[in-house]
Design a protein around this motif. Structure first.
Motif, PDB file in Angstrom:
ATOM      1  N   GLN A 600       0.829  -1.207   0.000  1.00 63.77           N
ATOM      2  CA  GLN A 600       0.000   0.000   0.000  1.00 63.77           C
ATOM      3  C   GLN A 600       0.860   1.252   0.000  1.00 63.77           C
ATOM      4  OE1 GLN A 600      -2.238  -1.004   3.501  1.00 63.77           O
ATOM      5  NE2 GLN A 600      -3.964  -1.828   2.353  1.00 63.77           N
ATOM      6  N   THR A 605      -1.005  -1.095  -6.082  1.00 63.89           N
ATOM      7  CA  THR A 605      -2.417  -1.256  -5.752  1.00 63.89           C
ATOM      8  C   THR A 605      -2.962  -2.622  -6.123  1.00 63.89           C
ATOM      9  OG1 THR A 605      -2.710   1.112  -6.096  1.00 63.89           O
ATOM     10  CG2 THR A 605      -4.695  -0.241  -6.046  1.00 63.89           C
ATOM     11  N   ALA A 606      -2.626  -3.135  -7.287  1.00 59.09           N
ATOM     12  CA  ALA A 606      -3.183  -4.415  -7.723  1.00 59.09           C
ATOM     13  C   ALA A 606      -2.755  -5.544  -6.784  1.00 59.09           C
ATOM     14  CB  ALA A 606      -2.754  -4.708  -9.160  1.00 59.09           C
ATOM     15  N   ASN A 607      -1.476  -5.563  -6.470  1.00 49.94           N
ATOM     16  CA  ASN A 607      -0.994  -6.607  -5.567  1.00 49.94           C
ATOM     17  C   ASN A 607      -1.555  -6.426  -4.163  1.00 49.94           C
ATOM     18  OD1 ASN A 607       0.478  -8.154  -7.358  1.00 49.94           O
ATOM     19  ND2 ASN A 607       2.387  -7.024  -7.032  1.00 49.94           N
ATOM     20  N   ALA A 608      -1.657  -5.189  -3.720  1.00 50.23           N
ATOM     21  CA  ALA A 608      -2.225  -4.929  -2.405  1.00 50.23           C
ATOM     22  C   ALA A 608      -3.670  -5.407  -2.348  1.00 50.23           C
ATOM     23  CB  ALA A 608      -2.137  -3.444  -2.064  1.00 50.23           C
ATOM     24  N   THR A 609      -4.422  -5.148  -3.397  1.00 53.69           N
ATOM     25  CA  THR A 609      -5.820  -5.574  -3.454  1.00 53.69           C
ATOM     26  C   THR A 609      -5.926  -7.090  -3.420  1.00 53.69           C
ATOM     27  OG1 THR A 609      -6.431  -3.589  -4.696  1.00 53.69           O
ATOM     28  CG2 THR A 609      -7.939  -5.465  -4.811  1.00 53.69           C
ATOM     29  N   GLU A 612      -5.034  -8.307   0.167  1.00 52.18           N
ATOM     30  CA  GLU A 612      -6.093  -7.952   1.103  1.00 52.18           C
ATOM     31  C   GLU A 612      -7.338  -8.806   0.891  1.00 52.18           C
ATOM     32  OE1 GLU A 612      -8.778  -4.091   2.522  1.00 52.18           O
ATOM     33  OE2 GLU A 612      -6.916  -3.786   1.398  1.00 52.18           O
ATOM     34  N   SER A 613      -7.707  -9.042  -0.339  1.00 52.69           N
ATOM     35  CA  SER A 613      -8.906  -9.833  -0.601  1.00 52.69           C
ATOM     36  C   SER A 613      -8.732 -11.279  -0.147  1.00 52.69           C
ATOM     37  CB  SER A 613      -9.265  -9.786  -2.091  1.00 52.69           C
ATOM     38  OG  SER A 613      -8.263 -10.415  -2.877  1.00 52.69           O
ATOM     39  N   LYS A 616      -9.026 -11.296   3.547  1.00 51.25           N
ATOM     40  CA  LYS A 616     -10.408 -11.057   3.955  1.00 51.25           C
ATOM     41  C   LYS A 616     -11.230 -12.327   3.873  1.00 51.25           C
ATOM     42  CE  LYS A 616     -14.255  -7.841   3.313  1.00 51.25           C
ATOM     43  NZ  LYS A 616     -14.739  -6.650   2.577  1.00 51.25           N
TER      44      LYS A 616
END
Length: 904
Positions: A600, A605-609, A612-613, A616
């Motif tokens: 982050q 962003t793509a890897n962070a998303t 995180e997903s 989650k």
């Protein structure tokens, strides 16, 4: 822990003793004696007068395994109310033994009145000629339950009591229980082996129920703590993964020290007691309930027993000072140290409230030491310390040892283990390449990954150019090519295996047993379905990312982008639905949280998303469960860390606090280096130790990893000092594993006949991983002890609180009154000055931590500021001068080797 809790008979999990006692001798069929106190409903077995049930009146929690009693009704099964001893007539050398569990017969109850609720002479169930006449009494004195033993010398000559012990039985039996049953019915118990100030705490696994505290009555010191051997052949499988076993409160230990314990140094100086003809001495225990685990010490103090609070704990590097605060209604008459000169002490005036007396402790001699405090009323309290090399020097030693003595270079090895940091046997000073537990020499699982994981995480906190160069070789050749399949990032369980026909030129040692289940063939070893292994690989890549990002001149093979992408790829493979245990909490997975934060901050962003997903999805499973702490084992202390981290991240305070409370139940706070902050582990020496034994392990990797949620929650609640004490104790534990030459052991053997570090490096790596991610300096203003620093030395308190940063990592400083966490990506904190009136902070940062002689210099300091707690009148700290930023970090240039910044 979503499946039935059951006995796991994996390989050598259960060791069978040679004898099984006569069955059904306890006398359960003849009924029970019952009575109440204001706290407990008590049941005794009528025939034996041993404890059958101890249930709290208010909450109905039973500390005794009543439902398992019919399976434990045999000779040589110990129960609360039994007694063991060794005695001899004065002038003789041979000890005569007695043990009420050995050959039970029905006792004749004595007539009782007044405060005595049950009593019996124990002669019928003791051997003839045992020299001692013992009457046991169950007493309720001022509504407090007591267990008393009146020990009488009925001989015509003096008798020496060489050992005397009271077995303790509480419900730590997990066999054949569901997760709900285990967590709601069972407890764990640990001692403070502190002589007259000693006690035992019995903590229900939920972490929220009132704990039991066992305290001495009269002159009944907790001098020793002995594991009680029983047959392991019958259910509920004593000394197994689902039933650790029982321990004994020893009032005297000389007879053991002269025999079974002769090859080691006991925790306390062994004593005996001479009874003159006709003399009686009473020994006893009392049973209190504390309102909560956090209030155990205040409960101990409430009955007039001395209490010691140690800051930052009982593990002291030689470049730090410690504090001990004594709460006592007597005065201190004398303080001594053993070994002589290992510690020195001086009084201080830090205490802010009446009843507390402060002392500053300065460490000198590496290893175990004991502070003995004698009070004016004759009572003796012992406080147990461990002194390490200077904190940063210890890490220096560790990194050097891992990348020299443990550096494996045999490029002709058919298993392609070179180059690597491989397991080590300190007892013979040799690398371990051929243990039948193939993962140990196979660079896999915890006991084989431990050494290279420690080496990688050491570079994260204290990069060394020569060590980084070797780690680059390992990560980019061995790790990428053999442990992790380079095509799809799957992680093998072990690269070493036992299958002679596939490696005809390799000589497997003939003196080893290669027929056990853990001597995997190639197919089993190269399986890629164990999720725990992926975390270690992720950590190695992430650590190298941190080095490449913040010390770019040290790397030559890949840049930081490559390393962080490899870490993400490993996490993605772990969570793609094809890897087992991925939905359990995984030891060390706090590193994935660090990875997500870095993604982050770097704007990836793509890897962070993606990360995180995936996290989650795992949290969403846990959020529906009351006990989401499962693992490969029936009960474990490895899942709580991950469950806490991600539940907190996704704002699920209920699940997070459930995990935190679970940790509090098995990670005690006591004035003893071995038990303070030491999370419960007792089976992993089977899988990673040289001495393979089920036993309470001291500072195995549970210490460092379970400390992470404790510390993070303290940072969110900066007046919960219990969490800081437990967490810092756990974070400090991994320093003790490092010996004077830099070798790090998997754990310390707690049995009184051993008390030594295991010879194998084993699974030390996850322990150090927790240490590296959580260790820091924590500055507090304690209501009883004033300004204190865990991990640092306070040198002034007015007008500003000035602290020398002395922890091993030098990358994290938490200022509790501000709820502010200062962390470094590069460089090392040297000093911090906090002005409470102005609410300003001045920090000095150096390129290299003092004492770290081999560490690389940071090109610049990189400071990250976080607000972890809301404090009235305090906002996010910011630099008072303009500084450049890079990926969320303030870039601090060094002038003459120092960077200084003031925050307000």
């Amino acid at each position: 822990m979503r499946s039935i809790i059951q006995h796991i008979a994996c390989g050598l999990l259960v060791f069978v003793h040679s004898t099984v006692g006569q069955s059904n001798t306890l006398g359960l069929g003849d009924g029970f004696l019952s009575f109440n106190t204001s706290t407990f409903a008590v049941q005794l077995v009528k025939d034996s007068q041993t404890l059958y049930s101890l249930t709290t009146v208010d909450g109905g929690f039973n500390f005794i395994p009543t439902d398992m009693m019919s399976e434990r009704a045999n000779n040589e099964n110990y129960h609360l109310g039994d007694i063991t001893f060794r005695a001899r007539t004065v002038g003789s050398t041979a000890w005569t033994s007695g043990d009420t569990s050995a050959s039970r017969v029905k006792l004749t109850a004595s007539v009782v009145s007044g405060t005595t609720k049950a009593a019996a002479n124990l002669a019928p169930t003791l051997p003839r000629g045992s020299l001692l006449n013992i009457t046991r009494r169950w007493v309720v004195d001022d509504n407090v339950l007591q267990l008393l033993f009146d020990v009488t010398n009925s001989q015509k000559t003096a008798v020496e009591i060489g050992s005397l012990g009271a077995p303790l039985e509480f419900n730590n039996i997990f066999t054949d229980r569901t997760a709900a049953q285990t967590n709601t019915l069972c407890s764990l118990f640990d001692p403070y082996i502190g002589q007259d100030a000693g006690y035992v705490q019995v903590t229900p696994l939920l972490g929220t129920l009132p704990p039991l505290v066992v305290l001495p009555v009269g002159q009944s010191p907790l001098e020793g703590w002995r594991f009680l051997p029983e047959s392991t052949a019958l259910t509920p499988f004593y000394q197994s993964q689902t039933f650790e076993g029982l321990y004994e409160w020893d009032f005297h230990t000389l007879a053991y020290a002269e025999n079974e314990w002769a090859s080691t140094t006991p925790w306390n100086a062994p004593t005996s007691f001479v009874l003159q003809p006709g003399q009686t001495r009473t020994y006893g225990l009392q049973f209190l309930v504390a309102p909560s685990i956090r209030e155990i010490e205040s409960t101990v103090a409430s009955v007039g027993q001395p209490v010691a609070v140690t800051i930052p704990g009982t593990i002291l590097p030689t470049d730090q000072v410690g504090k001990v605060f004594l709460n006592t209604n007597a005065t201190v008459a004398n303080i001594t140290v053993s070994p002589a000169g290992a510690l020195t002490w001086a009084t201080n005036t830090d205490a802010q409230t009446a009843g507390w007396h402060g002392y500053t402790i300065t460490p000198h001699t590496w290893g175990r030491s004991r502070l003995s405090v004698t009070y004016s009323d004759g009572r003796l309290q012992t406080i147990h310390y461990y002194v390490t090399n200077g904190a940063t020097a210890a890490l220096d030693d560790l990194g050097s040892f891992l990348t020299t003595s443990q550096w494996y270079t045999n490029t002709s090895d058919p298993f392609h283990r070179a180059p690597s940091v491989i397991s080590y046997d300190r007892s013979v000073n040799q690398q371990v390449t051929n243990d039948p537990r193939v993962w140990i020499g196979g660079l896999g699982d915890e006991a084989g990954s431990g050494s290279w994981l420690a080496a990688a995480m050491k570079q994260f906190v204290q990069p060394d150019a020569a060590e980084v160069a070797k780690l680059e070789q390992f990560v980019n050749q061995t790790l990428w090519g053999t442990i992790q399949n380079r095509n799809n990032a799957t992680v093998k369980m072990s690269v070493f295996f036992y299958q002679p026909n596939l490696v005809p030129n390799y000589v497997y040692p003939s003196n080893e047993d290669w027929t056990v289940w853990w001597s995997w063939n190639q197919a089993s070893a190269w399986a890629t379905g164990r999720g725990y292994d992926y975390v270690h690989v992720t950590a190695a890549y992430w650590a190298m990312y941190r080095v490449a990002r913040n010390y770019p001149s040290l790397v030559s093979v890949h840049d930081w982008q490559w390393y962080i992408n490899q870490a993400v790829l490993t996490v993605a493979t772990l969570t793609d639905g094809q890897v087992g245990y991925a939905d359990d909490g995984l030891m060390g997975e706090t590193v994935i949280h660090y990875l997500l934060s870095d993604l982050q901050r770097e704007g990836l962003t793509a890897n962070a998303t993606l990360v995180e997903s995936r996290m989650k999805s795992r949290w969403q499973i846990w959020s529906t469960e009351r006990y989401p702490f499962g693992s490969e084992m029936a009960w474990d202390s490895t899942g709580q860390e991950g469950v806490y981290i991600w539940s907190t991240f996704f704002n699920d305070s209920t699940t997070a606090i459930n995990a935190l409370n679970s940790i509090i139940a098995y990670q005690p706070v006591v004035a003893h280096w071995g038990y303070n902050g030491n999370a419960r582990r007792y089976w992993d020496n089977i899988y990673g130790g040289k001495l393979m034994r089920i036993e309470r392990q001291i500072h195995h990797y549970g210490s460092g990893l379970n400390a992470l949620p404790l510390i993070e929650n303290f940072e969110a609640n900066p007046t919960d000092y219990y969490l800081l004490r437990a967490g810092f104790g756990g974070l400090s534990g991994p320093l003790t594993n490092i010996d004077e030459g830099g070798f790090a052991s998997a754990s310390f053997h707690s049995f009184a006949d051993t008390l030594a570090w295991d010879a194998y490096s084993g699974d030390y790596g996850p322990n150090f991983s927790g240490h590296s991610m959580g260790m820091g300096t924590f500055i507090i203003n304690h209501p009883d002890f004033g300004w204190q620093a865990f991990g640092g030395n306070i040198v002034a308190t007015s007008p500003a609180v000035q602290v020398q940063i002395k922890d091993s990592v030098r990358r994290r400083v938490f200022i509790a009154p501000l709820g502010a966490l200062l962390s470094l990506d590069a460089g090392a904190f040297s000093t911090v000055s906090y002005n409470p009136s102005a609410k300003t902070v001045t920090v000095t940062i150096t390129p290299v931590a003092d004492g770290a002689s081999g560490a690389a210099s940071a090109p610049v300091g990189r400071l990250v500021i976080s607000q972890t707690a809301t404090v009235a009148g305090v906002g996010l700290l910011k630099p008072t001068t303009s500084l450049a930023t890079d990926a969320g970090a303030f870039v601090i240039p060094f002038t003459n080797g120092v960077g200084t910044v003031t925050l307000s």
